[in-house]
Motif scaffolding. Structure first.
Motif, mmCIF file in Angstrom:
data_model
loop_
_atom_site.group_PDB
_atom_site.id
_atom_site.type_symbol
_atom_site.label_atom_id
_atom_site.label_comp_id
_atom_site.label_asym_id
_atom_site.label_seq_id
_atom_site.Cartn_x
_atom_site.Cartn_y
_atom_site.Cartn_z
ATOM 1 N N ARG A 288 0.947 -1.124 -0.071
ATOM 2 C CA ARG A 288 -0.003 -0.092 -0.014
ATOM 3 C C ARG A 288 1.063 1.246 -0.062
ATOM 4 O O ARG A 288 1.794 1.127 0.721
ATOM 5 C CB ARG A 288 -0.787 0.094 1.447
ATOM 6 N N PRO B 76 -2.957 2.981 -5.622
ATOM 7 C CA PRO B 76 -2.723 3.226 -4.220
ATOM 8 C C PRO B 76 -2.386 1.871 -3.446
ATOM 9 O O PRO B 76 -1.873 2.113 -2.427
ATOM 10 C CB PRO B 76 -4.368 3.282 -3.739
ATOM 11 N N ALA C 255 1.979 7.076 -3.255
ATOM 12 C CA ALA C 255 0.832 6.756 -4.024
ATOM 13 C C ALA C 255 0.620 7.551 -5.286
ATOM 14 O O ALA C 255 0.584 7.009 -6.381
ATOM 15 C CB ALA C 255 -0.310 6.811 -3.158
#
Length: 96
Positions: free
Chosen positions: A17, A29, A23
């Motif tokens: 993540r 993401p 991101a």
């Protein structure tokens, strides 16, 4: 998104993540990154950069949390043997 891994059958799947600037630079993401069993953070970082070159600069200064714990030893395995592991990429950010 899952990144490809060629030439190996025993793998660790890192559920990665990305947060904040990581991101944005990765363009996703989260993603699954297959690695050879016994792979360390250095191999994970290399796989991520190979797939997302724009994330290289952010990744250099980011912390990796492996199963919620800061992983500070790049060659140490993310996990023993094959299986799955959760990894969070946390770039430094200001604020409290």
């Amino acid at each position: 998104m899952t990144l490809p891994l060629a030439g190996t059958t025993t793998t660790v799947t890192a559920h990665v993540r990305y947060f904040a600037a990581a991101a944005e630079a990765a363009g996703v993401p989260a993603e699954d990154v297959p690695l050879p069993a016994g792979a360390g953070a250095a191999q994970l970082r290399a796989a991520i950069v190979a797939a997302h070159p724009a994330v290289a600069r952010v990744l250099e200064i980011s912390s990796l949390l492996v199963e919620g714990v800061v992983h500070e030893d790049p060659p140490a395995p993310l996990r023993e043997g094959a299986g799955e592991v959760s990894v969070d990429v946390l770039p430094p950010f200001a604020g409290g």
